[in-house]
Design an enzyme around this catalytic site. Structure first.
Site: not given
Ligand SMILES: NC(=O)c1ccc[n+]([C@@H]2O[C@H](COP(=O)([O-])OP(=O)(O)OC[C@H]3O[C@@H](n4cnc5c(N)ncnc54)[C@H](O)[C@@H]3O)[C@@H](O)[C@H]2O)c1
Length: 525
Positions: A291, A325
């Site tokens: 997501e 999001c």
């Molecule tokens: N579509 C949805 O339902 C939904 C819901 C909430 C948030 N979001 C999205 O999330 C984002 C905000 O959240 P964020 O800043 O925590 O996102 P992010 O992608 O920076 O991080 C999400 C998670 O991924 C981990 N991560 C980072 N690099 C990684 C890698 N290479 N491999 C595996 N895991 C890794 C992070 O440590 C964290 O736990 C926004 O883009 C928002 O739109 C989407």
């Protein structure tokens, strides 16, 4: 359409009535009690092993007062990730063997624990992510809803599906859990999103390893504590506070079967690529539920009721500082209504109440961290603001002035990138069809809105738009479990909607058994 029996009893957890003074006072008291306990200590749980923060740990801090440490967390390593997956393989054997109803009961107990701790958990999100009271309370309710909803869904799914039967043959179709699930969560719904993904994995009989966002280990720690206390065996649920490399290690691990990720598109796409590898010795193809981000647009037709549009758009764009999001990032307004709407939006944005999350009146809290503040300011400076909030920003904290931009050139990055902050851009369009073309040309397709008083227009736009969630004549945030299953299409997501009837199917594999029931004679000993 009727509701399936298993869901008939599901009710969304009621939100708190914040308009009542005693309710507000109970939250303020919970915050005082929490503050007295800070910083919280968040261990890593690798199966039954509790790894304390110690040296090399990391901290989450209050975005409104960055000097305040909210949680001191252990920093899990790639070796911890490997050990957690090993524990999960053990945990899976026991947990998956339990009847679905028993697992559901454990999740319901966890829901009850969250319910009993709801004030404290809302206060924790407020401190750790500057989530204002109504949103923090809503997040706790959503976490409870996910536990209850997936518990009910898992019991229903366990029945299998009906198949065509003919004489002499018995056909059955059942669902089996996949194995070890890696759950990788973002910070913006610090309890509800990790809870939803972990609850789905566990309800369906998988073991889970949770890697929460580095900004919110405290909330994730509270979640895992509740699930363990409710009876999820420690081997079936590990917690790995840490940074991206720990998530990446889980994604690579050949013993992981499902990856449930919510976060940015950049990381989601990286996970999709990495998980497609099938090294020798990995006897399965990984299933990815991703997501991701969005660029959510609200279309305003020429006949829309602007009294309704203005507050709903402002709340959708600037509530929680635009860090949902589902938040509105763009408005596409019919040229006939554009001037009036812009004038009214400018007025509403200029008086937005920007402040610390613990003030009940706050509409726009700080953003999560310095990097986010810098990103938002970079984008906000790409146009001449039509309005910015006029109230002075608090002296400390990662605050950004809510900004309204209009009439930007088509190639402005403000119109295509996910900014994830309090910036709203308005574009004039000839009509709703042109607005649909604009949305159709975006790679994202998460949420969107339409304000129109013409039923035929609503119908045409609904059929045409590729969005995962379209909201008509209302705000575009605040999806409720079971009522608005949530998730995006295109580059916004490849999962089937969270809090909806298809979600659990991603955590199981279907198995069909066909038995010849004709006489086989009598076996002779
Ligand atoms: N579509 C949805 O339902 C939904 C819901 C909430 C948030 N979001 C999205 O999330 C984002 C905000 O959240 P964020 O800043 O925590 O996102 P992010 O992608 O920076 O991080 C999400 C998670 O991924 C981990 N991560 C980072 N690099 C990684 C890698 N290479 N491999 C595996 N895991 C890794 C992070 O440590 C964290 O736990 C926004 O883009 C928002 O739109 C989407």
């Amino acid at each position: 359409m009727s509701t399936p029996a298993a869901l008939a009893a599901f009710r969304n957890e009621p939100i708190l009535e914040l308009r009542r003074a005693p309710v507000r006072e109970s939250l303020a008291e919970a915050l005082r009690e929490l503050d007295a306990r800070l910083p919280l200590e968040v261990p890593a749980w690798v199966g039954g092993d509790r790894l304390r923060p110690g040296e090399g740990g990391f901290a989450s801090t209050d975005p409104g007062a960055p000097g305040r440490v909210v949680a001191d967390a252990a920093r899990a390593t790639e070796a911890d990730a490997a050990a957690a997956v090993e524990a999960a393989e053990r945990g899976f054997r026991d947990w998956s063997a339990r009847p679905a109803a028993e697992r559901a009961e454990v999740l319901r107990r966890a829901a009850q624990i969250l319910r009993e701790r709801r004030l404290e958990l809302a206060a924790l999100q407020l401190r750790e992510c500057a989530k204002p009271w109504p949103e923090a309370d809503g997040d706790v309710c959503e976490a409870i809803d996910f536990l209850e909803y997936y518990a009910a869904e898992a019991v229903a799914l366990d029945e299998g599906r009906a198949l065509v039967q003919v004489p002499g043959e018995r056909n059955s179709m059942r669902y089996a859990p996949r194995g070890v699930a890696a759950v990788i969560a973002p910070w913006n719904f610090p309890l509800a999103i990790p809870c939803g993904m972990a609850a789905a994995a566990l309800a369906a009989g998988n073991a889970a390893v949770l890697k929460p966002a580095e900004q919110s280990p405290g909330s994730a720690g509270a979640l895992v504590e509740a699930l363990h206390e409710a009876g999820v065996p420690r081997d079936a649920l590990s917690l790995l506070p840490g940074y991206g490399e720990v998530g990446a290690a889980l994604v690579r691990d050949p013993r992981v079967h499902v990856i449930a990720f919510t976060g940015s598109s950049a990381v989601g796409l990286e996970i999709v690529r990495a998980s497609a590898e099938t090294p020798d010795g990995q006897g399965h193809v990984k299933r990815v539920v991703a997501e991701m981000g969005g660029k959510n647009c609200v279309i305003v037709d020429g006949d829309a009721d602007l009294d309704e549009v203005v507050p709903e758009v402002v709340h959708s764009a600037f509530g929680y500082a635009g860090q949902k999001c589902s938040a509105a990032a763009r408005v596409l307004v019919h040229e006939a209504a554009a001037d009036t709407l812009l004038e009214r939006l400018a007025g509403a944005v200029s008086v937005l109440d920007v402040g610390q999350a613990d003030r009940f009146a706050t509409e726009v809290p700080p953003v999560i961290e310095r990097e986010a503040q810098e990103r938002v300011e970079r984008y906000a400076a790409m146009g001449e603001p039509l309005a910015r909030s006029e109230r002075p920003l608090p002296g400390e904290g990662w605050f950004c002035a809510p900004t309204l931009l209009a009439d930007l050139p088509d190639d402005s990055p403000v119109l295509s990138d996910e900014i994830f902050g309090p910036v709203l851009a308005v574009t004039r369009v000839r009509d709703v069809d042109e607005a649909c073309d604009v949305i159709d040309a975006l790679p994202f397709a998460l949420t969107g809105g339409l304000f129109s008083r013409t039923p035929a227009t609503v119908e045409r736009a609904a059929a045409r738009l590729p969005l995962g969630n379209l909201y008509v004549n209302r705000g575009i945030t605040g999806a409720m479990v079971g009522r608005q299953p949530f998730g995006g299409n295109r580059r916004s997501g490849i999962g089937s909607k969270a809090g909806g009837p298809d979600y659990l199917l991603q955590f199981v594999e279907p198995r069909v058994v066909t038995e010849n029931t004709m006489r086989h004679g009598i076996p002779v000993e």
